[in-house]
Design a protein around this motif. Structure first.
Motif, mmCIF file in Angstrom:
data_model
loop_
_atom_site.group_PDB
_atom_site.id
_atom_site.type_symbol
_atom_site.label_atom_id
_atom_site.label_comp_id
_atom_site.label_asym_id
_atom_site.label_seq_id
_atom_site.Cartn_x
_atom_site.Cartn_y
_atom_site.Cartn_z
ATOM 1 N N ARG A 60 4.356 0.746 -9.780
ATOM 2 C CA ARG A 60 4.500 -0.687 -10.008
ATOM 3 C C ARG A 60 4.469 -1.454 -8.684
ATOM 4 O O ARG A 60 3.829 -2.502 -8.558
ATOM 5 N N LYS A 61 5.143 -0.899 -7.694
ATOM 6 C CA LYS A 61 5.172 -1.518 -6.370
ATOM 7 C C LYS A 61 3.780 -1.560 -5.755
ATOM 8 O O LYS A 61 3.362 -2.572 -5.168
ATOM 9 N N TYR A 91 1.629 -4.896 -4.883
ATOM 10 C CA TYR A 91 1.214 -5.104 -3.494
ATOM 11 C C TYR A 91 -0.287 -5.352 -3.415
ATOM 12 O O TYR A 91 -0.759 -6.238 -2.698
ATOM 13 N N LYS A 92 -1.064 -4.563 -4.167
ATOM 14 C CA LYS A 92 -2.523 -4.743 -4.145
ATOM 15 C C LYS A 92 -2.922 -6.095 -4.743
ATOM 16 O O LYS A 92 -3.854 -6.748 -4.267
ATOM 17 N N ALA A 93 -2.206 -6.508 -5.777
ATOM 18 C CA ALA A 93 -2.543 -7.777 -6.423
ATOM 19 C C ALA A 93 -2.269 -8.970 -5.514
ATOM 20 O O ALA A 93 -2.967 -9.985 -5.576
ATOM 21 N N ASN A 94 -1.262 -8.850 -4.647
ATOM 22 C CA ASN A 94 -0.871 -9.970 -3.787
ATOM 23 C C ASN A 94 -1.256 -9.779 -2.328
ATOM 24 O O ASN A 94 -0.871 -10.584 -1.478
ATOM 25 N N LYS A 95 -2.005 -8.717 -2.037
ATOM 26 C CA LYS A 95 -2.326 -8.414 -0.648
ATOM 27 C C LYS A 95 -3.140 -9.518 -0.002
ATOM 28 O O LYS A 95 -2.967 -9.851 1.176
ATOM 29 N N HIS A 96 -4.039 -10.131 -0.754
ATOM 30 C CA HIS A 96 -4.894 -11.171 -0.191
ATOM 31 C C HIS A 96 -4.115 -12.420 0.195
ATOM 32 O O HIS A 96 -4.609 -13.274 0.938
ATOM 33 N N LEU A 97 -2.867 -12.546 -0.309
ATOM 34 C CA LEU A 97 -2.051 -13.712 0.015
ATOM 35 C C LEU A 97 -1.189 -13.498 1.254
ATOM 36 O O LEU A 97 -0.536 -14.433 1.713
ATOM 37 N N MET A 98 -1.219 -12.283 1.802
ATOM 38 C CA MET A 98 -0.292 -11.949 2.879
ATOM 39 C C MET A 98 -0.508 -12.828 4.110
ATOM 40 O O MET A 98 0.434 -13.321 4.723
ATOM 41 N N PHE A 99 -1.767 -13.001 4.483
ATOM 42 C CA PHE A 99 -2.060 -13.740 5.706
ATOM 43 C C PHE A 99 -2.489 -15.180 5.447
ATOM 44 O O PHE A 99 -2.879 -15.881 6.357
#
Length: 737
Positions: free
Chosen positions: A500-501, A505-513
């Motif tokens: 689940r983690k 993380y993959k779903a929101n990775k593009h929002l990190m930066f």
């Protein structure tokens, strides 16, 4: 010793804290020399290996002395320790912390907080450094960072003392700390306050002109009243009556309601040829809500189509019963333009005022109501007010809303200076710090300091109410986000926590930066407005109209700023920053302002009539809407027969048609309709009459045509020739008039 000279600073060991300083110096390099620890030393100090060829004796001594001086500086050591903020893995948290405050409390940068928020249900696109975080999110971020949290000690906010000013009470109850009722000997008769209400263009201002022997109606823009006016009329019999002239236009409903709240009697003006209209009904409701008695004035009775009896019967449906029908409403047939029966109307008003026994206390602190407020270039903020209690004089300190005044001058409705204003008298007050809102209550206080206390308290109360509403909105959005987060978790319930983690993380990775960026350009489909008005009531009416705008899906309406007074450079700057338009009602823009606006490409729309302003606003909204493409039919033809021709190795379907409406133009576009369904749109590859290629086929002629796509024709198909035109959309917003 031939390999080097080993110097030991054992005498420095006795200094407190020297060990730490020498370790820090172990990484320094000076002219190729390096501090190195000596294993055989009984103390954990550094040793220096110096080459005699590189270091003269004098230089060696000075270097060693400088190092000694450095190590002996205790104050610098303390300063360095103060600079280092040691969190020790524990963070003080509190409710309503922002992203920036949490980052400071943790000793981290904001990016660290954003990264931790990826594991929550918060939408990062809506998160700013000053965004407020929920308490469970704050705890989660601290835990994810490997720290512990503890709640900060809440500072007990002292309950602020209520320092507001209130009216003098006249109720005498043993359990209420109110002042006793005024002595009847102190009460003196006062002029009645009479409000003239009715539908637009039914002759209200003309009636008042005839009573005052003035020409106000002839000077009004568009021939309609758009401001509320207060006038003192001296009757031939010696009585005084204070009249309030209210607008009859639909846009000024709040202004009419405000007039009835400060009045004693309402004169309802109804045109004899028109009868009961929309604003007539609204005026009756205002009078009923305020509990004010009515006097009916049936105007324009000199016209041949006048029918006063019809008016009286129509009013029965709204519980306005005239005396001849057994009611208590006096009805007077008048002609305001010719001055017929005006004295009869005035006598009826005075008689009703005598029955009401209108008296007031002219002593003590002043109480009143703001009827209208405006800004004057020379005089500053001005208010038209009705005094209800006390006597207003120069030097009085007044409070109204969130502003105050020390009265500098008093003027009557003609601009003449007054020394004092007693109850029931309309007066224009000069000396306000800011213009109060129309309808605000005026109270006199003891001193300027007391006035500032009252204003500070009212501002504080307003801020607390706003904060409360903001918290309610935040909690509602947080609840919405929780529900969304719960739905996401339910979808991932079959996965292990590690899976689940990883998925989150993959779903929101593009929002990190990616950080929320400040909007640099306004949306093209947004109309930003700067609204200026001459008086507070007119501005209120315009804002009420704008509040009725309900077509946000077509074009967004954003009110950047609104205020009183002429157009200024600040208004131009605001309109430029937001790519907006300036709308002014009964205000001016001097030549320098107009040139500046032209230079910056800012539109200034000045109007004196409210419905023209609304029409201009609708035109601006229409300009922001994207244009639509409309198909205009040029000709129609029916397929009578089908056949095919061979071109090279390909067989091309051809339709034999007859034009029964309009014409077919080969340059235009065509549609093929079968069973009322459009199955093709495009252009023709050929159009022939008999064996000749032609450009146009007119009504009644036969032709053969083929399409730019190989489609089989059926007998009975329809061929439509049409032209595409761009048409400007119009807004569907209806302001109600």
């Amino acid at each position: 010793m031939n390999r080097g000279l080993l110097l030991r600073f054992e005498n420095l060991v006795q200094l407190r804290g020297a060990c730490g300083q020498l370790r820090a110096l172990s990484s320094r390099k000076v002219c190729g020399a390096q501090w190195k620890p000596v294993q055989s030393s009984p103390h954990p100090v550094g040793s220096l290996l110096l080459h005699p060829q590189l270091w003269p004796k004098e230089r060696l001594i000075s270097a060693s002395l400088s190092q000694c001086r450095y190590l002996a500086t205790k104050e610098e050591t303390k300063k360095k320790k103060k600079k280092i903020a040691l969190t020790r893995g524990e963070v003080e948290i509190k409710q309503m912390m922002t992203v920036e405050e949490l980052a400071q409390a943790m000793g981290k940068d904001i990016d660290h907080i954003y990264e931790a928020l990826l594991y929550t249900d918060i939408n990062l696109d809506s998160v700013e450094p000053d965004s407020v975080l929920q308490e469970d999110h704050i705890k989660m971020i601290v835990q994810k960072s490997g720290m512990k949290y503890k709640s900060a000690k809440l500072k007990e906010e002292k309950e602020r003392k209520n320092t507001d000013a209130v009216k003098r009470q006249v109720v005498n109850c043993s359990f209420w700390l109110f002042l006793p009722p005024a002595d009847p000997a102190v009460l003196t008769p006062r002029p009645p306050v009479v409000t003239i209400l009715g539908h637009v263009d039914h002759g209200k201002t003309t009636l008042l002109d005839s009573l005052r022997k003035t020409q106000v109606a002839s000077m009004e823009a568009g021939g309609i009243t758009q401001h509320i006016g207060a006038f003192l009329v001296h009757m031939p019999s010696g009585e005084k009556i204070t009249f309030l002239d209210t607008p009859g236009h639909a846009a000024f409903s709040a202004m009419r309601a405000r007039g009835t709240n400060v009045t004693d009697i309402v004169i309802l003006v109804v045109a004899a040829e028109d009868g009961v209209m929309q604003q007539t009904i609204e005026s009756i409701e205002h009078a009923k809500n305020a509990g004010v008695p009515l006097v009916l004035a049936i105007n324009k009775c000199d016209k041949p189509e006048a029918d006063p009896e019809r008016v009286k019967k129509e009013l029965l449906a709204y519980d306005v019963v005239c005396e001849e029908f057994g009611g208590d409403v006096q009805a007077v047939n008048i002609s305001a333009l010719k001055g017929e029966n005006l004295m009869v109307l005035a006598e009826a008003t005075v008689a009703l005022a005598e029955m009401l026994e209108l008296k007031a206390d002219a002593t003590g602190l002043v109480e009143g109501t703001v009827i209208e407020s405006r800004k004057d270039k020379g005089k500053g903020p001005l208010t038209t007010a009705i005094i209800q209690r006390g006597t207003l004089r120069k030097g009085c300190v007044l409070v109204a809303g969130k502003t105050w005044a020390k009265v500098r001058f008093l003027f009557d409705e003609n601009g003449k200076a007054m020394d004092a204003a007693s109850p029931g008298i309309p007066v224009e007050i000069m000396g306000w710090k800011e213009a109060p809102s129309a309808g605000d209550e005026i109270l006199e206080v003891e001193s300027e300091q007391r006035a500032q206390e009252v204003v500070a308290w009212r501002t504080y109360v307003e801020q607390q109410e706003k904060l409360k509403k903001d918290i309610e909105v935040i909690e509602a959005k947080q609840k919405e986000h929780r529900l969304e987060y719960k739905k996401k978790q339910e979808k991932l319930a079959h996965l292990t926590w590690r899976q689940r983690k990883a998925v989150l993380y993959k779903a929101n990775k593009h929002l990190m930066f990616s950080r929320p960026k400040e909007r640099t350009e306004m949306d093209e489909n947004t109309l930003s407005l700067v609204v200026k008005g001459d008086v507070d009531g007119s501005l209120e009416a315009i804002l009420n109209i704008l509040d009725s705008y309900d077509c946000e899906d077509e074009c967004k309406l954003d009110i950047v700023y609104f205020g009183l007074g002429d157009i200024s450079e600040n208004d131009i700057s605001l309109a430029e920053a937001f790519n907006g338009v300036i709308f002014g009602f009964s205000v001016k823009a001097n030549e320098s302002i107009k040139k500046l606006a032209d230079k910056k490409g800012i539109k200034i729309k000045l109007h004196n009539i409210i419905y023209k302003l609304v029409d201009d606003l609708k035109d601006e909204l229409n300009c922001r809407l994207p244009s639509t493409v409309v198909d205009t039919t040029i000709g129609e033809a029916s397929v009578l027969d089908t056949f095919s021709v061979t071109v090279g190795k390909n067989k091309i379907p051809v339709a034999g048609c007859r034009v029964h409406k309009g014409l077919l133009d080969r340059k235009m576009k065509f549609k093929l309709i079968r069973n009322r369904d459009v199955i093709w749109k495009g252009c023709l590859s050929s159009l022939k009459h008999h064996k000749d290629d032609v450009q146009v086929i007119k009504t009644g002629m036969d032709c053969g045509l083929s399409l730019d796509k190989n489609l089989e024709f059926n007998i009975g198909d329809e061929i439509i020739c049409y032209e595409e035109k761009e048409v400007q959309q119009t807004t569907s917003w209806d302001p109600g008039f």
